[in-house]
Design an enzyme around this catalytic site. Sequence first.
Site, PDB file in Angstrom:
ATOM      1  N   HIS A   1       0.856  -1.030  -0.076  1.00  0.00           N
ATOM      2  CA  HIS A   1      -0.012   0.015   0.266  1.00  0.00           C
ATOM      3  C   HIS A   1       1.073   1.320  -0.061  1.00  0.00           C
ATOM      4  CE1 HIS A   1      -3.834   2.343   0.973  1.00  0.00           C
ATOM      5  NE2 HIS A   1      -2.778   3.095   1.753  1.00  0.00           N
TER       6      HIS A   1
ATOM      7  N   ASP B   1      -2.125 -10.206   0.453  1.00  0.00           N
ATOM      8  CA  ASP B   1      -1.574  -9.211  -0.234  1.00  0.00           C
ATOM      9  C   ASP B   1      -2.488  -8.450  -1.052  1.00  0.00           C
ATOM     10  OD1 ASP B   1       0.800  -7.913  -1.381  1.00  0.00           O
ATOM     11  OD2 ASP B   1       1.590  -9.796  -2.060  1.00  0.00           O
TER      12      ASP B   1
ATOM     13  N   GLU C   1       0.374  -1.960   4.472  1.00  0.00           N
ATOM     14  CA  GLU C   1       0.981  -0.655   4.544  1.00  0.00           C
ATOM     15  C   GLU C   1       2.246  -0.591   5.302  1.00  0.00           C
ATOM     16  OE1 GLU C   1      -0.873   3.605   5.818  1.00  0.00           O
ATOM     17  OE2 GLU C   1      -0.891   2.218   7.483  1.00  0.00           O
TER      18      GLU C   1
END
Length: 440
Positions: free
Chosen positions: A334, A382, A391
């Site tokens: 992310h 994932d 993140e």
Amino acid sequence: MTMLSWSVIEYSAKYEAAGELNHVKDIIKWGTDYFLKTFNSTADSIDQLVMQVGKGGTSDDSDPNDHNCWMRPEDIDYDRPVAICSTCSDLAAEMAAALASASIVFKDNKAYSQKLVHGAKTLFKFSRDQRGRYSTDNEASIFYNSTGYWDEFVWGASWLYYATGNSSYLQLATTPGIAKHAGAFWGGPYYGVLSWDNKLAGAQVLLSRLRLFLNPGYPYEEILSTFHNQTGIFLCSFLPDFTTFNRTKGGMIQLNHGSPQPLQYVVNAAFLATVFSDYLDAADTPGWYCGPHFYQTSVLRKFAQTQINYILGKNPRKMSYVVGFGNLYPKRVHHRGASIPKNKVKYNCKGGWKWRDSKKPNPNTIVGAMVAGPDRHDGFHDVRTNYNYTEPTLAGNAGLVAALIALSGEGTTKIDKNTIFSAVPPMFPTPPPPPAPWKP
């Protein structure tokens, strides 16, 4: 920033050996230069501080902001408002800790080091004079809500004492009332968990260091020995024999009790355990007591090693949670810059959504980034849009770097015992010189 500086102060020889010392110092300086721009750093006192640049999305808002726009950082063209605070003790005291610890890292660069110390003193004074939590009545309360500022007072004062040698900071850090407000003598579900919100565990280890090596005695001894004992107690709670924290089936300690994004807390604990075991070794102390049982320092290293090994792939999914390390690691991190291809096309705020929502792996590998981590059942998805798994954060990565450097170079170079005390004056008067040799 404080965690990176702390790890450099303790282990600069290891960074040097790994060829990473200049690199890590560059990263720290980038951060401290940025901080110096957020307030009037040449003034002796200030009444405001920049607390945030940009804004997050708080609902399904149409305004472009840092949450709903998926574009490369260098392409950002929407407004990023600057938020200023005038009562933000926790933020200011933590920034003071960052500048003070960095001043020790850069002690050979006199002018820059003094600039950092001056900024740290100014911020700390501001944090003490205009009291309040930085996340009261603003957006920060949703994303990074602060539970209090007393822990930052102890932490910031400890670092300022090491950076300046001025005993008024040590007096403040060892004031029982402040320690009590910071929760230093009481358990609670997060006792011993060092995080972006709570610095108490870090401060307790930092002040135990003072007692182990300089032992300043009265009037500090009573509270320092309490901090030292409390450090021993929370480190006991990390060991598998104790039940304060659950572990996943795969062996990861659940310091945030099963909430998402666990790894940032795990790496901080691994660093504290390792650095404290190095302190005990350097003080020729073989171990410490957990209740009636004596534990050797090696169990702390072992705890840290098993946790870091879990993160690097020794887990039920055989997944490394550090991008670019091992055979299997997250491919859909992310991260805006990593997920948008370098194709000379400028994507606007919503234009980048196709990259955010794509099921394809990121075109750019963000090497070294540790993601948020698995869930309480060792599961991991994932998926780029699920930031609870994928993140990476600055806070998490700083703890990872610190834990890795502390564990590296098995048993060869230990901590640097003295650099942190460079500015601290001798605790006791120097003994008189020996008498001249007697001549008949």
